[in-house]
Design an enzyme around this catalytic site. Structure first.
Site, PDB file in Angstrom:
ATOM      1  N   ARG A  51       0.451  -1.418  -0.030  1.00  0.00           N
ATOM      2  CA  ARG A  51       0.038   0.218  -0.038  1.00  0.00           C
ATOM      3  C   ARG A  51       1.078   1.026   0.143  1.00  0.00           C
ATOM      4  O   ARG A  51       1.530   1.018   0.003  1.00  0.00           O
ATOM      5  CB  ARG A  51      -0.717  -0.577   1.125  1.00  0.00           C
ATOM      6  CG  ARG A  51      -0.794  -1.081   2.132  1.00  0.00           C
ATOM      7  CD  ARG A  51       0.420  -0.249   3.395  1.00  0.00           C
ATOM      8  NE  ARG A  51       0.305   1.355   2.997  1.00  0.00           N
ATOM      9  CZ  ARG A  51       1.394   1.943   4.016  1.00  0.00           C
ATOM     10  NH1 ARG A  51       3.158   2.030   3.800  1.00  0.00           N
ATOM     11  NH2 ARG A  51       0.368   3.567   3.863  1.00  0.00           N
ATOM     12  N   GLY A  52       0.795   2.834  -0.013  1.00  0.00           N
ATOM     13  CA  GLY A  52       0.551   3.654  -0.556  1.00  0.00           C
ATOM     14  C   GLY A  52       1.411   3.920  -2.137  1.00  0.00           C
ATOM     15  O   GLY A  52       1.550   2.995  -2.614  1.00  0.00           O
ATOM     16  N   ALA A  53       0.936   4.987  -2.186  1.00  0.00           N
ATOM     17  CA  ALA A  53       0.305   5.599  -3.629  1.00  0.00           C
ATOM     18  C   ALA A  53       1.918   5.209  -4.020  1.00  0.00           C
ATOM     19  O   ALA A  53       1.459   4.035  -5.243  1.00  0.00           O
ATOM     20  CB  ALA A  53       0.495   7.189  -3.922  1.00  0.00           C
ATOM     21  N   ARG A  88      -7.501  -0.411  -7.256  1.00  0.00           N
ATOM     22  CA  ARG A  88      -7.650   0.629  -6.283  1.00  0.00           C
ATOM     23  C   ARG A  88      -8.178   2.034  -6.744  1.00  0.00           C
ATOM     24  O   ARG A  88      -7.117   1.891  -7.564  1.00  0.00           O
ATOM     25  CB  ARG A  88      -6.398   0.703  -4.682  1.00  0.00           C
ATOM     26  CG  ARG A  88      -6.448  -0.405  -3.954  1.00  0.00           C
ATOM     27  CD  ARG A  88      -5.051  -0.402  -2.825  1.00  0.00           C
ATOM     28  NE  ARG A  88      -6.284   0.729  -1.930  1.00  0.00           N
ATOM     29  CZ  ARG A  88      -5.339   1.867  -0.643  1.00  0.00           C
ATOM     30  NH1 ARG A  88      -3.834   0.714  -0.542  1.00  0.00           N
ATOM     31  NH2 ARG A  88      -5.982   2.272   0.028  1.00  0.00           N
ATOM     32  N   GLN A 199      -1.588   2.401   9.753  1.00  0.00           N
ATOM     33  CA  GLN A 199      -0.802   2.284   9.309  1.00  0.00           C
ATOM     34  C   GLN A 199       0.179   3.430  10.132  1.00  0.00           C
ATOM     35  O   GLN A 199       1.662   3.097   9.880  1.00  0.00           O
ATOM     36  CB  GLN A 199      -1.198   2.988   7.895  1.00  0.00           C
ATOM     37  CG  GLN A 199      -1.635   2.017   6.862  1.00  0.00           C
ATOM     38  CD  GLN A 199      -3.001   2.451   7.289  1.00  0.00           C
ATOM     39  OE1 GLN A 199      -3.470   3.233   8.451  1.00  0.00           O
ATOM     40  NE2 GLN A 199      -4.005   2.441   5.601  1.00  0.00           N
ATOM     41  N   ASP A 240      -1.606  10.861  -2.114  1.00  0.00           N
ATOM     42  CA  ASP A 240      -2.661   9.750  -2.215  1.00  0.00           C
ATOM     43  C   ASP A 240      -2.503  10.135  -4.240  1.00  0.00           C
ATOM     44  O   ASP A 240      -2.415   9.407  -5.367  1.00  0.00           O
ATOM     45  CB  ASP A 240      -3.337   9.074  -2.358  1.00  0.00           C
ATOM     46  CG  ASP A 240      -3.076   8.164  -1.371  1.00  0.00           C
ATOM     47  OD1 ASP A 240      -3.477   8.624  -0.250  1.00  0.00           O
ATOM     48  OD2 ASP A 240      -2.483   6.556  -1.448  1.00  0.00           O
ATOM     49  N   ASN A 250      -5.766  12.672   0.984  1.00  0.00           N
ATOM     50  CA  ASN A 250      -4.629  11.689   1.728  1.00  0.00           C
ATOM     51  C   ASN A 250      -5.512  10.932   2.393  1.00  0.00           C
ATOM     52  O   ASN A 250      -7.322  11.310   2.258  1.00  0.00           O
ATOM     53  CB  ASN A 250      -3.431  12.394   2.168  1.00  0.00           C
ATOM     54  CG  ASN A 250      -2.297  11.989   3.206  1.00  0.00           C
ATOM     55  OD1 ASN A 250      -1.952  10.468   1.425  1.00  0.00           O
ATOM     56  ND2 ASN A 250      -2.043  11.788   4.179  1.00  0.00           N
ATOM     57  N   LYS A 251      -5.299  10.336   3.434  1.00  0.00           N
ATOM     58  CA  LYS A 251      -5.484   8.963   4.311  1.00  0.00           C
ATOM     59  C   LYS A 251      -6.940  10.186   4.895  1.00  0.00           C
ATOM     60  O   LYS A 251      -5.873  11.257   5.381  1.00  0.00           O
ATOM     61  CB  LYS A 251      -4.251   8.306   4.920  1.00  0.00           C
ATOM     62  CG  LYS A 251      -4.721   7.594   5.889  1.00  0.00           C
ATOM     63  CD  LYS A 251      -5.465   6.281   5.461  1.00  0.00           C
ATOM     64  CE  LYS A 251      -5.767   5.765   4.793  1.00  0.00           C
ATOM     65  NZ  LYS A 251      -5.914   5.079   3.307  1.00  0.00           N
TER      66      LYS A 251
END
Ligand code: MRU
Length: 356
Positions: A51-53, A88, A199, A240, A250-251
């Site tokens: 995960r993570g862009a 995603r 996370q 992201d 973002n998150k």
């Protein structure tokens, strides 16, 4: 970066297999997993083993290499690209990486296609490492300025994991922190736990510990009072998808931290490689915001007394829950964008100066 003093990247290719660190098991278990077919790569992205862009983008690139090993017909490659692209929705790096790969591979002769794909996937990773390193060097200048004035520990708040585990190496938001630490600047990081998947607690705190950087995990709602009481010098987060006008996706929870930072006159920086900029979407309302399974909220995983990972239900069985994974921080709350080319205003003009 290091895990138990050993250097790792988050993804690599070995003997026709893609190797990843399974992030769903961190910090309790360190498992290197093999992705053998393109479906494994799609599944790893969907289930957030990766995960993570930037890392999602790199996994998709290697996913296409796996697709070619399985079946090098163009129709299979195209179908695999579409499936990867929809694994995603929010991080633009996924589309960016798949488009970049397909620009090289579409219509290519079958005798050249594997080597071309592998080289391009490797280039995507090497480029990301270089970009993240430069983000670190550019962000370091900001931290140095703070340190020259304060001459004491710099307290940085971050949200989610925009660390090396979210990229190939260095991270985005953490890269300035790692660079400052290497230069001997005392740093302490407030790590937002980042519910529901934690996370921050599971990944950011873990990787900072491994690099010997002081950090404290806080519940997501604690940042406000820490900012009011002068315990936060600056915030640095990842993204992201950042629009050309500087709006940052973002998150979920990033926006509330930016509001609190604005109210308390605390600088709020966003660190990103150019692969995270969406030059096409004009209005943040058009960004697809991922809604994930509500079980991520209603259930929690941790270690039981025997040291086994166990999942338990924490909500009333009858309660409904809703799990939006990202939010938007309008550009007006962003002090600056830290990119591989330098630091700029979160605005069309700012980004244009750096990226012609
Ligand atoms: O849902 P995740 O864990 O993929 O979300 C990650 C983030 O929101 C990160 O901040 C973002 O991808 C930047 S990673 C350098």
């Amino acid at each position: 970066m290091r895990i138990e003093a050993e250097e790792y990247r988050t993804i690599w290719f070995e003997n026709n297999v893609v190797k990843i660190i399974d992030q769903t098991k961190l910090p309790h278990q360190f498992i290197i997993k093999d992705l053998k077919i393109v479906k494994d790569a799609i599944n790893a992205i969907k289930t957030m083993e990766v995960r993570g862009a930037p890392l999602i983008g790199a996994t998709a690139a290697y996913g296409l290499v796996l697709a070619i090993i399985e079946n090098n017909e163009q129709s299979f490659l195209k179908k695999s690209a579409d499936d990867l692209m929809s694994s995603r929705p929010t991080a633009i790096n996924l589309k960016w990486a798949v488009d970049r790969m397909m620009n090289k591979l579409s219509g290519l002769n079958s005798d050249k296609i594997f080597e071309t794909a592998l080289n391009e996937a490797k280039d995507i990773c090497e480029e990301d490492i270089k970009f993240c390193e430069n983000i670190g060097l550019n962000g370091l200048k900001i931290i140095e300025e703070f340190y020259n004035k304060k001459k004491d520990t710099i307290n940085i708040l971050t949200h989610c994991n925009a660390g090396w585990l979210a990229t190939i190496n260095w991270g985005t938001a953490t890269s300035p922190i790692y660079h400052a630490h290497k230069k001997g600047i005392p740093i302490h990081v407030w790590v937002d736990e980042t519910r529901p998947r934690n996370q921050g607690a599971n990944l950011t705190s873990f990787e900072l510990n491994e690099e010997g950087i002081k950090n404290t995990i806080i519940a997501d709602n604690t940042g406000g009072i820490l900012m009011q009481s002068g315990e936060v010098d600056m915030c640095i987060v990842g993204t992201d998808r950042t629009l050309a006008n500087g709006d940052v996706c973002n998150k979920v929870g990033t926006y509330l931290k930016a509001l609190a930072a604005h109210d308390n006159k605390i600088p709020f920086y966003v660190a990103l490689p150019s692969s995270t900029i969406d030059w096409n979407i004009k209005d943040h309302k058009d960004i697809p915001i991922e809604e994930r399974n509500s079980e991520e909220l209603s259930h929690m995983e941790g270690l039981d007394e025997k040291g086994n990972i166990k999942k338990i239900q924490i909500y009333p069985k009858k309660s409904k829950a809703m799990n939006l994974a990202f939010d938007i921080t309008p550009a007006k709350y962003v002090t600056g964008l830290i990119t591989e080319k330098g630091v700029c205003d979160a605005s069309t003009e700012g980004l244009k100066k750096l990226f012609k």
